[in-house]
Design a protein around this motif. Structure first.
Motif, PDB file in Angstrom:
ATOM      1  N   GLY A   1      13.587 -10.481   8.281  1.00  0.00           N
ATOM      2  CA  GLY A   1      14.280 -11.395   7.387  1.00  0.00           C
ATOM      3  C   GLY A   1      13.470 -11.809   6.182  1.00  0.00           C
ATOM      4  N   ALA A   2      14.079 -12.680   5.415  1.00  0.00           N
ATOM      5  CA  ALA A   2      13.547 -13.085   4.116  1.00  0.00           C
ATOM      6  C   ALA A   2      12.201 -13.798   4.229  1.00  0.00           C
ATOM      7  CB  ALA A   2      14.546 -13.970   3.388  1.00  0.00           C
ATOM      8  N   GLN A   3      12.051 -14.681   5.207  1.00  0.00           N
ATOM      9  CA  GLN A   3      10.798 -15.438   5.330  1.00  0.00           C
ATOM     10  C   GLN A   3       9.609 -14.515   5.590  1.00  0.00           C
ATOM     11  OE1 GLN A   3      11.746 -18.416   3.875  1.00  0.00           O
ATOM     12  NE2 GLN A   3      10.427 -19.398   5.352  1.00  0.00           N
ATOM     13  N   ALA A   4       9.783 -13.582   6.509  1.00  0.00           N
ATOM     14  CA  ALA A   4       8.700 -12.652   6.825  1.00  0.00           C
ATOM     15  C   ALA A   4       8.364 -11.789   5.612  1.00  0.00           C
ATOM     16  CB  ALA A   4       9.083 -11.773   8.011  1.00  0.00           C
TER      17      ALA A   4
ATOM     18  N   ALA B   1       0.906  -7.415 -13.819  1.00  0.00           N
ATOM     19  CA  ALA B   1       2.354  -7.665 -13.865  1.00  0.00           C
ATOM     20  C   ALA B   1       3.004  -7.397 -12.510  1.00  0.00           C
ATOM     21  CB  ALA B   1       2.999  -6.804 -14.946  1.00  0.00           C
ATOM     22  N   THR B   2       2.515  -6.390 -11.792  1.00  0.00           N
ATOM     23  CA  THR B   2       3.030  -6.111 -10.455  1.00  0.00           C
ATOM     24  C   THR B   2       2.740  -7.279  -9.516  1.00  0.00           C
ATOM     25  OG1 THR B   2       2.794  -3.736 -10.737  1.00  0.00           O
ATOM     26  CG2 THR B   2       2.856  -4.550  -8.464  1.00  0.00           C
ATOM     27  N   ALA B   3       1.523  -7.800  -9.568  1.00  0.00           N
ATOM     28  CA  ALA B   3       1.166  -8.933  -8.719  1.00  0.00           C
ATOM     29  C   ALA B   3       2.052 -10.139  -9.012  1.00  0.00           C
ATOM     30  CB  ALA B   3      -0.309  -9.286  -8.911  1.00  0.00           C
ATOM     31  N   VAL B   4       2.266 -10.423 -10.281  1.00  0.00           N
ATOM     32  CA  VAL B   4       3.115 -11.557 -10.659  1.00  0.00           C
ATOM     33  C   VAL B   4       4.552 -11.325 -10.187  1.00  0.00           C
ATOM     34  CG1 VAL B   4       4.090 -12.800 -12.639  1.00  0.00           C
ATOM     35  CG2 VAL B   4       1.640 -12.262 -12.575  1.00  0.00           C
ATOM     36  N   THR B   5       5.033 -10.096 -10.316  1.00  0.00           N
ATOM     37  CA  THR B   5       6.380  -9.769  -9.845  1.00  0.00           C
ATOM     38  C   THR B   5       6.491  -9.956  -8.337  1.00  0.00           C
ATOM     39  OG1 THR B   5       6.658  -8.209 -11.657  1.00  0.00           O
ATOM     40  CG2 THR B   5       8.150  -7.961  -9.773  1.00  0.00           C
ATOM     41  N   MET B   6       5.459  -9.568  -7.612  1.00  0.00           N
ATOM     42  CA  MET B   6       5.462  -9.750  -6.164  1.00  0.00           C
ATOM     43  C   MET B   6       5.466 -11.236  -5.805  1.00  0.00           C
ATOM     44  SD  MET B   6       2.897  -6.674  -5.040  1.00  0.00           S
ATOM     45  CE  MET B   6       3.067  -6.875  -3.267  1.00  0.00           C
ATOM     46  N   LEU B   7       4.714 -12.030  -6.527  1.00  0.00           N
ATOM     47  CA  LEU B   7       4.716 -13.475  -6.277  1.00  0.00           C
ATOM     48  C   LEU B   7       6.079 -14.082  -6.601  1.00  0.00           C
ATOM     49  CD1 LEU B   7       1.188 -14.461  -7.641  1.00  0.00           C
ATOM     50  CD2 LEU B   7       1.908 -14.209  -5.249  1.00  0.00           C
ATOM     51  N   ALA B   8       6.704 -13.606  -7.659  1.00  0.00           N
ATOM     52  CA  ALA B   8       8.059 -14.078  -7.992  1.00  0.00           C
ATOM     53  C   ALA B   8       9.038 -13.691  -6.898  1.00  0.00           C
ATOM     54  CB  ALA B   8       8.491 -13.515  -9.346  1.00  0.00           C
ATOM     55  N   GLY B   9       8.914 -12.468  -6.395  1.00  0.00           N
ATOM     56  CA  GLY B   9       9.773 -12.030  -5.288  1.00  0.00           C
ATOM     57  C   GLY B   9       9.568 -12.885  -4.066  1.00  0.00           C
ATOM     58  N   ALA B  10       8.328 -13.205  -3.750  1.00  0.00           N
ATOM     59  CA  ALA B  10       8.036 -14.062  -2.609  1.00  0.00           C
ATOM     60  C   ALA B  10       8.662 -15.442  -2.802  1.00  0.00           C
ATOM     61  CB  ALA B  10       6.528 -14.193  -2.407  1.00  0.00           C
ATOM     62  N   ALA B  11       8.514 -15.999  -3.997  1.00  0.00           N
ATOM     63  CA  ALA B  11       9.093 -17.314  -4.280  1.00  0.00           C
ATOM     64  C   ALA B  11      10.607 -17.303  -4.111  1.00  0.00           C
ATOM     65  CB  ALA B  11       8.706 -17.770  -5.687  1.00  0.00           C
ATOM     66  N   LEU B  12      11.252 -16.257  -4.620  1.00  0.00           N
ATOM     67  CA  LEU B  12      12.707 -16.156  -4.475  1.00  0.00           C
ATOM     68  C   LEU B  12      13.112 -16.035  -3.011  1.00  0.00           C
ATOM     69  CD1 LEU B  12      13.546 -13.730  -7.421  1.00  0.00           C
ATOM     70  CD2 LEU B  12      14.231 -16.126  -7.218  1.00  0.00           C
ATOM     71  N   LEU B  13      12.374 -15.258  -2.239  1.00  0.00           N
ATOM     72  CA  LEU B  13      12.707 -15.097  -0.823  1.00  0.00           C
ATOM     73  C   LEU B  13      12.463 -16.400  -0.057  1.00  0.00           C
ATOM     74  CD1 LEU B  13      11.319 -11.524  -0.235  1.00  0.00           C
ATOM     75  CD2 LEU B  13      13.713 -12.222  -0.032  1.00  0.00           C
ATOM     76  N   PHE B  14      11.442 -17.143  -0.408  1.00  0.00           N
ATOM     77  CA  PHE B  14      11.223 -18.433   0.242  1.00  0.00           C
ATOM     78  C   PHE B  14      12.364 -19.410  -0.078  1.00  0.00           C
ATOM     79  CE2 PHE B  14       6.471 -17.582   0.444  1.00  0.00           C
ATOM     80  CZ  PHE B  14       6.415 -17.565   1.836  1.00  0.00           C
TER      81      PHE B  14
ATOM     82  N   LEU C   1      19.477 -11.487  -5.798  1.00  0.00           N
ATOM     83  CA  LEU C   1      18.318 -11.254  -6.651  1.00  0.00           C
ATOM     84  C   LEU C   1      17.041 -11.138  -5.817  1.00  0.00           C
ATOM     85  CD1 LEU C   1      17.129 -11.009  -9.506  1.00  0.00           C
ATOM     86  CD2 LEU C   1      16.954 -13.495  -9.536  1.00  0.00           C
ATOM     87  N   ALA C   2      16.871 -12.045  -4.869  1.00  0.00           N
ATOM     88  CA  ALA C   2      15.671 -12.050  -4.033  1.00  0.00           C
ATOM     89  C   ALA C   2      15.561 -10.764  -3.219  1.00  0.00           C
ATOM     90  CB  ALA C   2      15.674 -13.266  -3.110  1.00  0.00           C
ATOM     91  N   TYR C   3      16.638 -10.394  -2.561  1.00  0.00           N
ATOM     92  CA  TYR C   3      16.619  -9.174  -1.749  1.00  0.00           C
ATOM     93  C   TYR C   3      16.499  -7.924  -2.620  1.00  0.00           C
ATOM     94  CZ  TYR C   3      17.462 -11.239   2.827  1.00  0.00           C
ATOM     95  OH  TYR C   3      17.328 -11.916   4.007  1.00  0.00           O
ATOM     96  N   GLY C   4      17.161  -7.929  -3.763  1.00  0.00           N
ATOM     97  CA  GLY C   4      17.091  -6.782  -4.678  1.00  0.00           C
ATOM     98  C   GLY C   4      15.684  -6.565  -5.205  1.00  0.00           C
ATOM     99  N   LEU C   5      15.012  -7.652  -5.587  1.00  0.00           N
ATOM    100  CA  LEU C   5      13.646  -7.532  -6.080  1.00  0.00           C
ATOM    101  C   LEU C   5      12.707  -7.067  -4.963  1.00  0.00           C
ATOM    102  CD1 LEU C   5      11.668  -7.831  -8.407  1.00  0.00           C
ATOM    103  CD2 LEU C   5      11.472 -10.259  -7.852  1.00  0.00           C
ATOM    104  N   ALA C   6      12.862  -7.616  -3.780  1.00  0.00           N
ATOM    105  CA  ALA C   6      12.021  -7.195  -2.646  1.00  0.00           C
ATOM    106  C   ALA C   6      12.252  -5.724  -2.327  1.00  0.00           C
ATOM    107  CB  ALA C   6      12.312  -8.066  -1.426  1.00  0.00           C
ATOM    108  N   LEU C   7      13.497  -5.314  -2.328  1.00  0.00           N
ATOM    109  CA  LEU C   7      13.819  -3.918  -2.060  1.00  0.00           C
ATOM    110  C   LEU C   7      13.192  -3.002  -3.119  1.00  0.00           C
ATOM    111  CD1 LEU C   7      15.423  -1.934  -0.282  1.00  0.00           C
ATOM    112  CD2 LEU C   7      17.364  -2.293  -1.812  1.00  0.00           C
TER     113      LEU C   7
END
Length: 121
Positions: free
Chosen positions: A68-71, A106-119, A5-11
């Motif tokens: 990687g995910a952290q970066a 909504a894009t900003a919130v989605t990006m923050l969610a993606g960051a949280a998942l990757l962390f 999910l984390a990688y898919g959202l980031a992608l």
């Protein structure tokens, strides 16, 4: 599951940045209308926006693939400032609240969610 999910959202976020950038380069006035603030002149500024968004997409993809995910998480966290700023730009320049919040915020919130998942991975 969380990693997928984390990688898919980031992608998806990074690829959408590339699409938005390409739209501003291909059809800048139509893309500006979709952004929420129509532009009838200033093609150069619209081109700059296209290059900016496309570059952010490429940087995000490179971080995800080679570092990687952290970066990528840090990148998404910092880059979320852009759509928050876009929200304010649309609101201050006569755009609708629906576009400002429904697209940019909504894009900003989605990006923050993606960051949280990757962390978390």
């Amino acid at each position: 599951m969380l990693t997928t999910l984390a990688y898919g959202l980031a992608l998806a976020i990074n690829l959408l940045c590339l699409v938005i950038g390409a739209n501003f380069l291909r059809a800048p006035y139509a893309a500006a209308a979709g952004y929420g603030v129509p532009a009838e002149t200033d093609r150069a500024y619209l081109t700059i926006k296209g290059l900016r968004d496309g570059t952010y997409g490429l940087v995000g993809l490179a971080l995800l693939a080679f570092v990687g995910a952290q970066a990528e998480a840090w990148f998404l966290l910092v880059a979320a400032l852009l759509p928050f700023g876009d929200t304010l730009i649309v609101l201050r320049n006569g755009g609708t609240k629906a576009v400002a919040f429904g697209i940019h915020f909504a894009t900003a919130v989605t990006m923050l969610a993606g960051a949280a998942l990757l962390f978390a991975v």
